[in-house]
Design an enzyme around this catalytic site. Structure first.
Site, mmCIF file in Angstrom:
data_model
loop_
_atom_site.group_PDB
_atom_site.id
_atom_site.type_symbol
_atom_site.label_atom_id
_atom_site.label_comp_id
_atom_site.label_asym_id
_atom_site.label_seq_id
_atom_site.Cartn_x
_atom_site.Cartn_y
_atom_site.Cartn_z
ATOM 1 C CE LYS B 162 1.046 -3.860 3.729
ATOM 2 N NZ LYS B 162 0.724 -3.386 2.359
ATOM 3 C CB SER B 231 1.818 -2.624 11.076
ATOM 4 O OG SER B 231 0.474 -2.951 11.041
#
Lengths: 370, 370, 370, 370
Positions: B162, B231
């Site tokens: 992330k 992401s």
């Protein structure tokens, strides 16, 4: 007697006729024998998808000199179905079907891909979704079967219908003549028209009891055809019907088979259709089939109306930014393209009464292995 | 020593915590042992996808009382990755990983699913895509492997990262401090941040030579990780790394395997991963696998940058109305959901340096059959 | 007796509470006196717009400590209306209304901006669009007028209603209890709920004859309110009503006026409302008004249902890629923002029975010039 | 010597030629004298907007018989500019300009609307955005001014440029010939091509110093034209230039004026242009102008690149679901349509170097009041 030839050609845009004219110029395709053209264009597939009429118009302009006739006459002589929407991996392309006359009975022992065309009369706006449309479609299916040389309903594996929709203008016209159309919303009329057309197909093939109550359209979801595929377009006022099946006495090297997807992720149904067409599991590709004989796959995609899929919620029906039809074409297109190893499949949306709710028919045209 | 437990729960919306709290209240999940949560929400997955931060905030509000701590501390203790976009058939859901301490060595003869977490320091805006981000990510991967108890790089099958993005505000801040960030466009910064993170993973696992030149990010497409999944989100300033693999001495009944999809319709790769996980072809479902032991599938989706797929043109990159990422998630989601018979797969977009261009890693978590 | 204070604050995202807490911390706003909050968020304004509930939830989390109460109680005590959609130039923002108690009658000679709040009971799913919703809304408007201290209907210039919608779950629940809801389509239920709410307002203010036939909802377009503004949201089950008008005995330095736009480009109506509020043409800006005293403009936007505008066709209703509501909010927002020189106007879509078809009410809150 | 006639006609779709042929058949318009056609179609205005080429092709097919020439020759003889995107209230329409030869000097005392056309040579792909494109455009502007009979730069009020874009195919071709184009992304190339074209116009009219450094394109935002309007399309390889201005010795009853919008809500600039054209405030419509003499308004729309508008944040640049160009066309279209009371204005997006960032030129063609 005739031979059926099938060609799939890529298109670089809605007006790209390069490969079509190459086929003609190379002598591979006699333009006089083109019976039907099925196109996937890269429009949005909705009411404001102008790629459909653009492709139609360009086909007419391109073929008119070859057929030595007018643009309008081209569209009357050839059944042209343009379906918008190549979401996800899908690739814009055209599938051409030619019926070439042959003098003698073909030397094939088994049935071969057969194609027949028929059209209904023009419908008045208020006839859309009504008995008139259902019954005329059924009659056209019978006529197209006869044209194809197909005798038994079970030899029919795909019935492509192109049907009209209601525009604001047509709704006004209906009202001026004292008739209330089934809806005044263009987008909604597309669904009604597809649904009535599909029930007409089902009636013609004995899939459902007749006569069909017109109120069943978009209401009694137990009624459906396993082989109908309907597509609504602004560019016509009648229904045009293309029957694809297998028939004795027809020449060519292809057959067609079908299965029914029970939902939008029914890979098993696609694999069943592939197997029926003669494809075998490909040892190297794991469980994937050897798809080298596949000529084309035709399928309908539908978001399940209850918003659920195998016990899980899908979000296609509630998305204000992408229409459900676009969502589901992308998903079913991804499934089919991955199973056949080719993104130029004919996957169209709007599967009302075409297979079960959330599912749809899938047909495979394949070269016979003999 | 610990045991890894994996739970997949459906979500009725970005803030639906019903099934999470039910797991906790029923005693099936001890909230103190939650290590990581991977969520797919139904936002658009783009810059203006607020479902990501909404789900994060709701998870923090929901879990804080159970963990007897603050909202901020929940987000620090649990690695929460929320990926927006359930296009097509995909279904919003969460995958929870718990690390439950066990006293004795588990009685399992073989390796089991292991999970480890680590985080980098906060990055300054101008460090995004630069060596600082690549190297810190690589270090975090090593730390997460150690945390998981994984010794060999080949036992790592999925690395979820992330990572932050640049906003107009952060760009201004960088410039005020005399540093020029790599881009001023938020959407573009997401790609840079994902790309640098993926190369950090690849460097840590020995998949590419080190040191990695920062100019290789989004430029040298020969460099890629076979297991990275990155992401980008607006809600953080550092990289959070979750390593999933198999390790000796870890308890639980699951293993993880992976394969690399060479393009967006590479069903063979998905089937390979399924077979590696122990799934067998299901006789009744034709070539489809028996997927009853599958716990979750994780995959990346990417539109091939050259606009081509198996020799055919795709239209994803030129669509002004639907972003390419949304298109491809729908397609790859359709493929994977149909192969495993479940639409609640974790398919995320933006696969820069995560598998080959147009392809991406796919991992399968499955219960062992013994 | 009370004084009405109005604050307009910019928001950097659906969860940005920076300016709200700054107002409170600076002492400019006593959180105990907040009566209503109207927010424009940057979601899509459709069924899957989660920014609405995200902002609501964040307001509750933020204000609960200040009000020393629970999240749920915050939402009960303060009328929070969040309208999604800042298409075009519109800017996300919140408008806060505070009712500060004052001991003595204010020393103002003329009426001042007054605000009153009321709520109906929760509706059962099948009561949406039905007489129950219409009548309960009318009663709530009367209650809110009394709360505001407004005696005459002509002193009411804006009635904001927040009303529920039907979800698949609620539809199932209704059917299980033997009641058929008016529609099973969530998006459609939003229109029905807004329409019934608007007719409830019109009934309460004597704008239309009573009782109102429930079949008139979304059918008899001659019935409309000139001051109603309804917004449907998934986060509530009852109607919440905010009445804004002018009343004697209320303190503060603002008044509110309104006009009715006859269509989506009715600049004359906006200019009329601006003039009524005391704004004068600004010599330097040509025909543009001096808008320095304008505190906020509230307006509804609606695509004309017949697809025509001043004799020309519009394309909003037939666009499969952008919903009509998003189109028209962008257009009306562009008009209003350009006339007042500020993009942070409250323009919301879905104007069924709120002004004439294709038009809508517009209200101006302005500081008095004395 | 010639007379300029201007016609604005509504279109029921991209291929609707009804009103065009009616003008011709009625004798109001001699097709041999059509000099330019500016069309707004209802496509998305992006790379995959096929309505532009569809309208072009249909115009060619329709006019070829009247001009007794080929389709290709029609497109060479008439400057056809089709701009996609009628978001919000905008209405699809065409503006036709005819140059009718007149024998004697017209009896008008003042200057009248003049029009001139010119075209550059075809550009190689790598010349897009480079000096070659800038300089050739400047030369074409000078040629078009001469063609129009306009002597002074200050008499030019609108320069419409139609310019090419790069496709994947053209990028490949450039690389094969050893030249690297400025970008490989089609959407981005549209901006570069428009920007270089606008700087070419500015250079020709003395608005900026020459020579123009090619690196200034999309980089030095202080350089801009106050009258340029550029539109990129896939259907051509050169720049086509249409100059509109006022000139002595030209007949007709129209004049053209312009102003520059400083941002997307600059109503004052639009009102200034209206006043310059002779429109007076309309007493009945409040501050609105009497627009009965307005023939057409031409304007550019641009989202301010810093994301701010009058101190407030706009959300156009960060929306993954609607492109910024579509957002801003809707907003500026709403402003202009409301100020002139007509939604058939020519508002096009992509205003790089056409007015200040976030703003754009606006021109008014009006009948003279004598």
């Amino acid at each position: 007697m005739y031979r059926t030839d099938t060609f799939r050609i890529a298109m670089a845009g809605p007006a790209d006729m390069t490969k079509l004219t190459a086929l003609i110029e190379d002598g591979a395709l006699d333009p006089m024998h083109i019976a039907a053209i099925l196109v996937k264009t890269e429009g949005n597939g909705g009411v404001n998808d102008f790629t459909r009429e653009y492709t139609c118009a360009t086909l007419a302009v391109t073929l008119a000199p070859y057929l030595r006739t007018t643009h309008a006459e081209v569209e009357r002589r050839i059944a042209i179905v343009v379906s918008g929407g190549t979401e996800g991996v899908l690739s814009p392309h055209a599938t051409l079907f030619a019926r070439t006359p042959i003098v003698n009975r073909p030397g094939t022992a088994s049935k071969r891909l057969a194609i027949g065309i028929a059209a209904t009369r023009d419908f008045l706006p208020h006839e859309i979704r009504r008995a008139a449309q259902i019954e005329a479609t059924a009659a056209a299916v019978a006529a197209a079967m006869a044209h194809a040389g197909i005798v038994r309903a079970e030899d029919v594996h795909w019935v492509q219908v192109k049907c009209p929709l209601l525009t604001a203008e047509r709704v006004q016209a209906a009202r001026r003549s004292g008739h209330e159309p089934v809806t005044e919303i263009a987008y909604k009329s597309m669904a009604y028209s597809r649904g009535a057309s599909a029930l007409g197909v089902a009636a013609a093939l004995g899939e459902i009891p007749t006569p069909v109550a017109e109120d069943a359209v978009l209401s009694d979801w137990s009624l459906a055809s396993a082989v109908a595929s309907a597509s609504a377009g602004i560019e016509l006022k009648n229904n045009v019907v293309i029957v694809l099946g297998n028939a004795d006495g027809v020449g060519g090297d292809c057959v067609i088979v079908h299965a029914v997807m029970q939902d939008a992720i029914d890979a098993a149904a696609v694999l069943t259709a592939l197997r029926l067409s003669g494809a075998q599991p490909d040892a190297e590709a794991g469980a994937r089939m050897d798809t080298s004989r596949i000529v084309q796959v035709l399928a309908k995609a539908d978001p399940s109306p209850d918003g659920m899929l195998r016990g899980f919620r899908h979000t296609m029906l509630d998305d204000t930014d992408i229409s459900a039809t676009r969502h589901v074409r992308a998903a079913v297109g991804g499934m089919i393209a991955s199973l056949i190893g080719c993104p130029a499949a004919f996957v169209s949306g709007g599967a009302e009464h075409q297979g079960p709710p959330g599912g749809g028919p899938v047909a495979v045209i394949a070269r016979v292995s003999e």
